[in-house]
Motif scaffolding. Sequence first.
Motif, PDB file in Angstrom:
ATOM      1  N   LEU A  36       0.822  -1.211   0.000  1.00 14.65           N
ATOM      2  CA  LEU A  36       0.000   0.000   0.000  1.00 14.65           C
ATOM      3  C   LEU A  36       0.862   1.269   0.000  1.00 14.65           C
ATOM      4  O   LEU A  36       0.488   2.284  -0.582  1.00 14.65           O
ATOM      5  CB  LEU A  36      -0.951  -0.013   1.194  1.00 14.65           C
ATOM      6  N   TRP A  38       3.720   1.545  -1.566  1.00 15.67           N
ATOM      7  CA  TRP A  38       4.129   1.721  -2.965  1.00 15.67           C
ATOM      8  C   TRP A  38       2.991   2.303  -3.788  1.00 15.67           C
ATOM      9  O   TRP A  38       3.224   3.142  -4.672  1.00 15.67           O
ATOM     10  CB  TRP A  38       4.595   0.393  -3.566  1.00 15.67           C
ATOM     11  N   ILE A  39       1.765   1.877  -3.504  1.00 13.59           N
ATOM     12  CA  ILE A  39       0.613   2.425  -4.232  1.00 13.59           C
ATOM     13  C   ILE A  39       0.441   3.902  -3.898  1.00 13.59           C
ATOM     14  O   ILE A  39       0.159   4.725  -4.780  1.00 13.59           O
ATOM     15  CB  ILE A  39      -0.666   1.616  -3.899  1.00 13.59           C
ATOM     16  N   ARG A  40       0.633   4.270  -2.646  1.00  6.35           N
ATOM     17  CA  ARG A  40       0.563   5.700  -2.277  1.00  6.35           C
ATOM     18  C   ARG A  40       1.654   6.488  -2.983  1.00  6.35           C
ATOM     19  O   ARG A  40       1.425   7.612  -3.443  1.00  6.35           O
ATOM     20  CB  ARG A  40       0.700   5.874  -0.759  1.00  6.35           C
ATOM     21  N   SER A  81       3.298   1.661  -9.669  1.00  4.50           N
ATOM     22  CA  SER A  81       2.037   0.956  -9.485  1.00  4.50           C
ATOM     23  C   SER A  81       2.076  -0.434 -10.111  1.00  4.50           C
ATOM     24  O   SER A  81       1.603  -1.411  -9.529  1.00  4.50           O
ATOM     25  CB  SER A  81       0.913   1.782 -10.106  1.00  4.50           C
ATOM     26  N   ALA A  84       4.348  -2.850  -8.002  1.00  7.63           N
ATOM     27  CA  ALA A  84       4.054  -3.036  -6.574  1.00  7.63           C
ATOM     28  C   ALA A  84       3.476  -4.417  -6.302  1.00  7.63           C
ATOM     29  O   ALA A  84       3.851  -5.076  -5.330  1.00  7.63           O
ATOM     30  CB  ALA A  84       3.101  -1.955  -6.083  1.00  7.63           C
TER      31      ALA A  84
END
Length: 130
Positions: A36, A38-40, A81, A84
């Motif tokens: 999460l 990495w997504i942020r 994204s 990740a």
Amino acid sequence: MATDPEDRDSRWPRRLYRDGSDPDPRFTLANERTFLAWIRTALALMAGGVGIEALNAATGQASPLRTALAVLLLLGGVLCSATAFARWMATERALRRGRPLPAPRLAPVIGYGLGAIGIAACVLLFVSGF
């Protein structure tokens, strides 16, 4: 944590959960938090790219350097994204097999890439006044 073989087979991705044994849930949850994060980071990179391009449009004079910075940030967000989940799977697989964790391949790319983009942004700021 599923211990029943039928429950294990219903989890996705199945090829991951068929392999090895369930690790300590704290490690799995830490892996999920890292995913999460990495997504942020990807969202922040994409937002920065959109922001720079919006600034480019607001000035009335499109600058190729600003457009290039925006594209680099957007591509960095897409790369972050897209990789990740692969990173999450590799880490989860290592945890399930009791093997060492994989090396963070994306971290140097993001770190050095953002450093280069920051330098380019500073040059743009000094040269054109943004």
